[in-house]
Enzyme design. Sequence first.
Site, mmCIF file in Angstrom:
data_model
loop_
_atom_site.group_PDB
_atom_site.id
_atom_site.type_symbol
_atom_site.label_atom_id
_atom_site.label_comp_id
_atom_site.label_asym_id
_atom_site.label_seq_id
_atom_site.Cartn_x
_atom_site.Cartn_y
_atom_site.Cartn_z
ATOM 1 N N CYS A 52 0.827 -1.214 0.000
ATOM 2 C CA CYS A 52 0.000 0.000 0.000
ATOM 3 C C CYS A 52 0.860 1.262 0.000
ATOM 4 C CB CYS A 52 -0.904 -0.025 1.233
ATOM 5 S SG CYS A 52 -1.795 1.511 1.513
ATOM 6 N N VAL A 124 -5.265 0.302 5.666
ATOM 7 C CA VAL A 124 -3.993 0.522 6.336
ATOM 8 C C VAL A 124 -3.394 1.806 5.762
ATOM 9 C CG1 VAL A 124 -3.463 -1.873 6.920
ATOM 10 C CG2 VAL A 124 -2.878 -1.032 4.637
ATOM 11 N N TYR A 187 -5.455 5.802 -9.001
ATOM 12 C CA TYR A 187 -6.579 4.973 -8.547
ATOM 13 C C TYR A 187 -7.874 5.364 -9.259
ATOM 14 C CZ TYR A 187 -3.970 2.714 -4.812
ATOM 15 O OH TYR A 187 -3.076 1.935 -4.108
#
Length: 316
Positions: A52, A124, A187
């Site tokens: 991530c 996270v 994204y």
Amino acid sequence: MATPAAPAGIYKWASDTGEFKRQVSSFRNEISPDGPFPPEANRYHLYVSLACPWAHRTLIVRVLKGLEDIISVSIVDPLMGPNGWHFSESSETPGAIPDICNGFKYIREVYFKAEPEYSGRFTVPVLWDKKNNTIVNNESSEIIRFFNNQFDAWSSNPGVTYYPEKLRTQIDELNTWIYDQINNGVYKAGFATKQEPYEAAYNLVFDGLAKVEAILAKNEFLLGETFTEADVRLFTTIVRFDPVYHTHFKCTGGTIAHDYPNILRWARQIYQMPKVAATVNLTHIKEHYYKSHVQINPFQVVPVWNGPDLSLPYKQ
């Protein structure tokens, strides 16, 4: 007690218009001397994924500030399944570190322990308070600032700041458009489910990269000779761009390796800073994106290329 089921729609990334909408972080408490979460050695635990980019920011600032001995860490398995991020033993998944704090199997259990009625996504990083058994914060941009300025009493690199007061306005301005166009832009392109929002995001990404390339043609870092959190925040996207975002998120307008020489030089310079390379795990990065997003890559085939070799010499 059984873990509550995930709410309906928790894994739906795109809206009905086909646009990706990022969830706003839910836990926004502060680490501060006068608050309920004061800075203390060995009180806080960091949950991250090596895959991530948002979690990666916190790992980089943690090592740059020399906080490894006083802020413990757990690293999830790169594969995110129907129940979200899960923990594995390092013998099963090299690079993973199980939940040494609570003994949980899934990140979702961390959220439900802090808030039994939680109904958001299980993201996270998560900064956990071992004394109060709750989540302090799950917003990476705030966690890196806690690490930057609240733990100097135990830091092996005290006094160094990546958010210097005299540059804060400029850092904030950079962070705003780099987040929209590049960090989150990839994204928005990759998770778009309709052509128009995909193309709009795609154009923003490459407009942003062109602006960064122009800045780095003149500067060592984004703000001249001073390395700041703005560099950290961008670096974690750039290191994933060629091996993942170019192909997986259909950001095919160019590669860092071949089209952005100044960004490549800058990325190599940061990668070769002490301890930074150890935070970059391309196996976890590629395994996560190509195997977890089955709606994009249903056969879970992982490309071979890792992008440019960031360990090669660079010329300032």
